[in-house]
Each structure stands twice: as structure tokens, then as C-alpha cells.
Write an enzyme that holds these catalytic residues in place. Structure first.
Site, mmCIF file in Angstrom:
data_model
loop_
_atom_site.group_PDB
_atom_site.id
_atom_site.type_symbol
_atom_site.label_atom_id
_atom_site.label_comp_id
_atom_site.label_asym_id
_atom_site.label_seq_id
_atom_site.Cartn_x
_atom_site.Cartn_y
_atom_site.Cartn_z
ATOM 1 N N LYS A 263 0.835 -1.204 0.000
ATOM 2 C CA LYS A 263 0.000 0.000 0.000
ATOM 3 C C LYS A 263 0.866 1.250 0.000
ATOM 4 O O LYS A 263 1.945 1.240 0.586
ATOM 5 C CB LYS A 263 -0.862 0.031 1.280
ATOM 6 C CG LYS A 263 -2.027 -0.930 1.309
ATOM 7 C CD LYS A 263 -2.789 -0.782 2.633
ATOM 8 C CE LYS A 263 -3.892 -1.819 2.780
ATOM 9 N NZ LYS A 263 -5.024 -1.592 1.876
ATOM 10 N N ARG A 337 -10.446 -11.342 2.809
ATOM 11 C CA ARG A 337 -11.399 -12.356 2.326
ATOM 12 C C ARG A 337 -10.764 -13.738 2.290
ATOM 13 O O ARG A 337 -11.451 -14.748 2.470
ATOM 14 C CB ARG A 337 -11.931 -11.923 0.953
ATOM 15 C CG ARG A 337 -10.859 -11.814 -0.104
ATOM 16 C CD ARG A 337 -11.335 -11.092 -1.351
ATOM 17 N NE ARG A 337 -11.326 -9.630 -1.198
ATOM 18 C CZ ARG A 337 -11.697 -8.773 -2.138
ATOM 19 N NH1 ARG A 337 -12.128 -9.220 -3.309
ATOM 20 N NH2 ARG A 337 -11.638 -7.481 -1.934
HETATM 21 N N1 BES Z 1 -8.014 -3.715 4.804
HETATM 22 C C1 BES Z 1 -8.298 -3.306 3.479
HETATM 23 C C2 BES Z 1 -9.621 -2.555 3.347
HETATM 24 C C3 BES Z 1 -9.693 -1.242 4.071
HETATM 25 C C4 BES Z 1 -9.444 -0.057 3.402
HETATM 26 C C5 BES Z 1 -10.070 -1.180 5.388
HETATM 27 C C6 BES Z 1 -9.521 1.140 4.060
HETATM 28 C C7 BES Z 1 -10.153 0.022 6.057
HETATM 29 C C8 BES Z 1 -9.886 1.191 5.390
HETATM 30 C C9 BES Z 1 -8.377 -4.535 2.552
HETATM 31 O O1 BES Z 1 -7.596 -5.606 2.932
HETATM 32 C C10 BES Z 1 -7.872 -4.095 1.220
HETATM 33 O O2 BES Z 1 -6.736 -3.726 1.133
HETATM 34 N N2 BES Z 1 -8.765 -4.128 0.225
HETATM 35 C C11 BES Z 1 -8.423 -3.718 -1.090
HETATM 36 C C12 BES Z 1 -8.991 -4.735 -2.054
HETATM 37 C C13 BES Z 1 -8.560 -4.554 -3.470
HETATM 38 C C14 BES Z 1 -7.094 -4.880 -3.616
HETATM 39 C C15 BES Z 1 -9.381 -5.476 -4.349
HETATM 40 C C16 BES Z 1 -9.054 -2.348 -1.327
HETATM 41 O O3 BES Z 1 -10.160 -2.110 -0.859
HETATM 42 O O4 BES Z 1 -8.415 -1.503 -1.941
HETATM 43 ZN ZN ZN Z 2 -5.587 -5.444 2.201
#
Ligand code: BES
Ligand code: ZN
Ligand code: ZN
Length: 483
Positions: A263, A337
Site C-alpha cells: 500500500k 477475504r
Molecule cells: N483492509 C483493506 C480494506 C480497508 C481499506 C479497510 C480502508 C479500512 C480502510 C483490505 O484488505 C484491502 O486492502 N482491500 C483492497 C482490495 C482490493 C485490492 C481489491 C481495497 O479495498 O483496496
Molecule cells: Zn488489504
């Protein structure tokens, strides 16, 4: 917080909500203040506050706006406003009238006021130097004006509200704890402590070898980039009479760096909160035996970190969960997930047919619903409706989202049973929920709460939800469990 009835004149500070243009405004303050009341144009508008003093007492009028009656949530919000006022004016005991301005059920009122007062009093200061010059909110006594025949009900609601707030504040503590402390091992330890201090709760923590033996290779795949050992946590609350068996599954990623699909700065900043679902589950267990629901409740958490490293899972890797379903990891940041695929499978392997999961699952739900709302997905209309109703009464914002069949094919993989991301970025919260549903077996009733937004408040969500971990879902789920 001690509850005392009809000793209002002894309160150091006295709060009185005022409806807009309420007739009795003038009788609420002393003569000297009347001129000022007019000058300040206090009319009971929402957000207006009027303060008057006698030598013994401070009286604070809080405007509630144009309402013919106040909702339960209005009362909770007002209780929060009172506490926020106490940051400026220290008082150990406060008074409030609950007699004539409330039309809500007096049990709900007692509960809402207790919740608002104690949720708003929360702060997380263990890593700060003590500052004695700062006013610390510490309400010892609450003096409530109420008719004798309503007091028992009020007291009952009050006790329940205090318990729910305590569970919520416990969950907030877990979320606010930084990830260098809040490791999977630390989280598991908190669960074990809850089990030790409670005879109705038993706790099992599975280590890496045990998890491997059960075939949870999806969970282990996400974990493998971290040097922190993974923990699989299983709590069981057993009441004397069992009406139903329910599993509460919480996402427990104690830090989500994204893995090799790392990230950027903005996205990683708050990722210690990626165990908020787990925190909510533990928050519920921290007080469940005080509320005594007649349901056997299982808390299930796959706790790990999602880190980039030489041992981390790579885009394109394939892992199998404990049901034997293969998952192509196309994106290492869609890790929650994948861990849940094993948590949900484990819950069902326990013979549980009713599951509610809570997960900070997608950024997409934040785009869909904004900062306050969690998304609700369910394969069972009745379960969905029940949760929406409890959320509404709890003041926790929850909105029904579709498990859109049309989008299911977007999650196909060329080489595995399913891909962990969709082929389009649209509808990301829905496609994530559809992924989870793939691991729900026939006959299992399931609801999924995507709490990515309201799990963590970047700015206060309302008067009783300060910046930081929110403990979202603790009150809704507990209220639902005791129904
Ligand atoms: N933990 C994150 C989702 C999240 C984002 C929680 C902001 C709290 C605040 C999750 O694991 C994630 O990174 N999701 C990605 C999925 C994508 C790669 C398909 C996302 O939402 O960007
Ligand atoms: Zn994530
Ligand atoms: Zn995550």
C-alpha cells in the site's frame, strides 16, 4: 457512574435539553439570565447551548432543534454533548431531567443515556505523558429527575447501557493499540484472559502447526510474509439453556501493509485497524456473560499480519482453504477475504448454521457509503432485517447491500476455483462479499458486515464517538443476541 434519582439540586452541573421554541424555556433559568437568553437568541435550535450560573449550580440548556419528539439516538447524542461540555467545565456529578421532554420508552432512554455518557467519556491516553492541567472527564454520579413509577425501567436500561458501552470501549482499546503491540499473539492473549476471568467462556488458541493440520492454507498463505506467528482464536460462550448456536467471525489482520502489492502512504496509515472486526468480537465476549443471551456464541478470529517480504505470498500463487477450494491470489492486498475463507469454513465445520462476520474488508464500501455507514450483505432476508433493526436502535449506521448474482462471474480464475479479486474495480464491496459467499455451504444462514468505514473515526463520528477505534457493531450484535 452511579445513578441517583431526584436529587437534582445537588448536581454541580445540570443539563436540560430544550426543543426549539419550547414554551417553558423562560422558567428554566433565573431572572438575571433572562435578558442574556434573549440577547444570545437562544431558541433551542440544534447546536445552541446556553449556560447560566447560580452560586451552587451551572445550568446548561442544550438546543435540540425542531422536533416534536426525540428519538433514542437523539438522547444518546445529547448525552455525548453533555460529556463534551465537561471538557471545559469539570464536574464529578451531573444532573439531568428525563421527565417531560422525552417520549421514548423509558428503558430505551436509560440505556441511551448510559451509553452516550460512557461512550463519550472514552479516551485512549496510555502512551501520553500525564498532563495534570488538562480537565479529565470523570462522571461519578448522575442525578436524574424521574417519576417514581418509571425508575425501575430506567435503571434496567441504564445498567444494560453501561454494559454495552463497556464492551464497546474495550473493543476501542484493542483497535487503538498500535500494531507493534497488537500482534496476533497479543490479540490471542486478550482472548485467553477473557476466558480465564469468565466461567461461561472457554477459549482455544491454535498455533501455526495446528492450523496447518486443519488445512487452513488460505489463512497461512496470507500470514507467510510476516515474522509474527499467526494465531487462530476460538472463543465459546455457553449459556445454561441453549436456544440457538451462532458464530461471530471477525477479520483479525493486525496490520495490513498490502503484502507484495504494498500500500502507498495514505492507504497504509491506519492499517493497524484492520483487526477491528476481531476487536468487535472480543468486545462482545468481554461483556456477554453479564447480558446472558440464551444462545451459544462462538467467536472466531484468524489473526495474522499481511506483510511484504521474501517469504510473502506472490501475485499468481494458488492456495486451498480447509474446504479444499482453491483460490488464485491475484492481488495480495485483498487478503481479508482469503483469511475469512478459512474462518468461515472452520465455523461451519463446528456444525454452526448461523454466521455473522464483521470485517474491514474493502475500501470500496467507503466510496459507496461514506464515513459513517457499514454495508450489510446477507443470504437470509430475516437475519438481514433483524440486524438492520438493531443497528437502527443502537445508532450504528448499517445499510443493506446486494449480493448481486450478475457480478459473480467477475471473480472467476483461469487456473483456480476462484480469484481473490474481481476483474473490474467497480462494485468492489459487492464482489468481495460474493467471494465470501462462495465459502458458505448450503443450509448456512450468513450475514457479512463490511465495516471498513465506521470501524475507525478519522474525525469524530458524533458526540459520543471520538477519533480512533469505534468498536463498531458491539452494541448492535449484543442487542441482537439478547433478543
Ligand atoms: N483492509 C483493506 C480494506 C480497508 C481499506 C479497510 C480502508 C479500512 C480502510 C483490505 O484488505 C484491502 O486492502 N482491500 C483492497 C482490495 C482490493 C485490492 C481489491 C481495497 O479495498 O483496496
Ligand atoms: Zn488489504
Ligand atoms: Zn485488509
Amino acid at each position: 457512574m452511579k445513578l441517583v434519582f431526584n436529587k437534582n439540586n445537588q448536581a454541580e452541573i445540570f443539563f436540560r435539553p430544550v426543543l426549539q421554541n419550547e414554551k417553558s424555556i423562560l422558567s428554566l433559568v433565573n431572572k438575571e439570565s433572562l435578558v442574556r437568553l434573549d440577547k444570545e437568541k437562544f431558541q433551542g435550535k440544534s447546536g445552541q447551548v446556553f449556560v447560566s450560573h447560580t452560586t451552587e449550580q451551572t445550568i446548561v440548556l442544550i438546543g435540540t432543534g425542531q422536533k416534536t419528539k426525540l428519538s433514542v439516538e437523539d438522547c444518546r447524542i445529547m448525552a455525548g454533548q453533555m460529556v463534551n461540555y465537561l471538557h471545559k467545565y469539570s464536574a464529578k456529578n451531573i444532573g439531568l431531567v428525563a421527565k417531560d421532554w422525552i417520549k421514548v420508552n423509558v428503558l430505551d432512554l436509560g440505556q441511551a443515556l448510559a451509553e452516550g455518557l460512557s461512550l463519550a467519556s472514552y479516551s485512549f491516553e496510555k502512551y501520553k505523558k500525564k498532563d495534570d492541567s488538562k480537565i479529565k472527564v470523570n462522571i461519578e454520579e448522575v442525578l436524574v429527575e424521574l417519576n417514581t413509577n418509571q425508575r425501575n425501567k430506567f435503571r434496567k436500561g441504564w445498567s444494560k447501557g453501561l454494559i454495552l458501552a463497556q464492551g464497546t470501549n474495550y473493543a476501542r482499546d484493542l483497535v487503538n493499540e498500535p500494531a507493534n503491540i497488537m500482534t496476533p499473539t497479543f490479540l490471542a492473549k486478550q482472548a485467553l484472559v477473557l476466558g480465564k476471568s469468565n466461567k461461561n467462556i472457554s477459549v482455544k488458541v491454535l498455533d501455526k502447526a495446528q492450523v496447518k493440520k486443519l488445512g487452513m492454507n488460505a489463512f497461512l498463505g496470507i500470514d507467510q510474509g510476516s515474522i509474527e506467528p499467526p494465531k487462530f482464536i476460538h472463543l465459546i460462550y455457553k449459556p445454561q439453556k441453549v436456544k440457538d448456536k451462532i458464530a461471530l467471525v471477525g477479520k483479525g489482520v493486525t496490520f495490513d501493509a498490502g503484502g507484495l502489492n504494498i500500500k502507498p502512504f495514505e492507504g497504509m496509515r491506519q492499517m493497524k485497524n484492520d483487526m477491528s472486526g476481531a476487536a468487535t468480537v472480543l468486545g462482545i465476549f468481554s461483556v456477554i456473560s453479564e447480558l446472558k443471551p440464551n444462545r451459544e456464541v462462538h467467536g472466531i478470529i484468524a489473526a495474522c499480519e499481511n506483510m511484504p517480504s521474501g517469504t510473502a505470498i506472490k501475485p499468481g500463487d494458488v492456495v486451498k482453504n480447509m474446504q479444499g477450494k482453491s483460490i488464485e491470489i491475484k492481488h495480495t492486498d485483498a487478503e481479508g477475504r482469503v483469511t475469512l475463507a478459512d474462518s468461515l469454513a472452520y465455523a461451519q465445520a463446528q456444525g454452526i448454521k448461523k454466521i455473522v462476520d464483521l470485517a474491514t474488508l474493502t475500501g470500496a464500501i467507503m466510496y459507496a457509503l461514506g464515513t459513517h455507514y457499514a454495508g450489510l450483505f446477507s443470504n437470509d432476508h430475516k437475519l438481514g432485517k433483524e440486524l438492520l433493526k438493531e443497528a437502527e436502535l443502537s445508532g450504528e449506521k448499517l445499510w443493506l447491500m446486494p449480493l448481486a448474482e450478475e457480478y459473480r462471474e467477475l471473480g472467476k480464475s483461469e487456473i483456480a476455483d476462484i480469484s481473490n479479486i474481481s476483474s473490474t474495480r467497480y462494485g468492489g464491496a459487492i464482489t468481495a462479499a460474493l467471494f465470501l459467499e462462495e465459502f458458505i455451504e448450503a443450509g448456512t444462514i450468513w450475514a457479512h458486515l463490511d465495516i471498513a468505514s465506521p470501524a475507525y473515526a478519522e474525525t469524530p463520528l458524533n458526540s459520543y464517538t471520538p477519533i480512533g477505534g469505534v468498536g463498531f457493531g458491539v452494541r448492535t450484535i449484543l442487542n441482537w443476541l439478547v433478543k
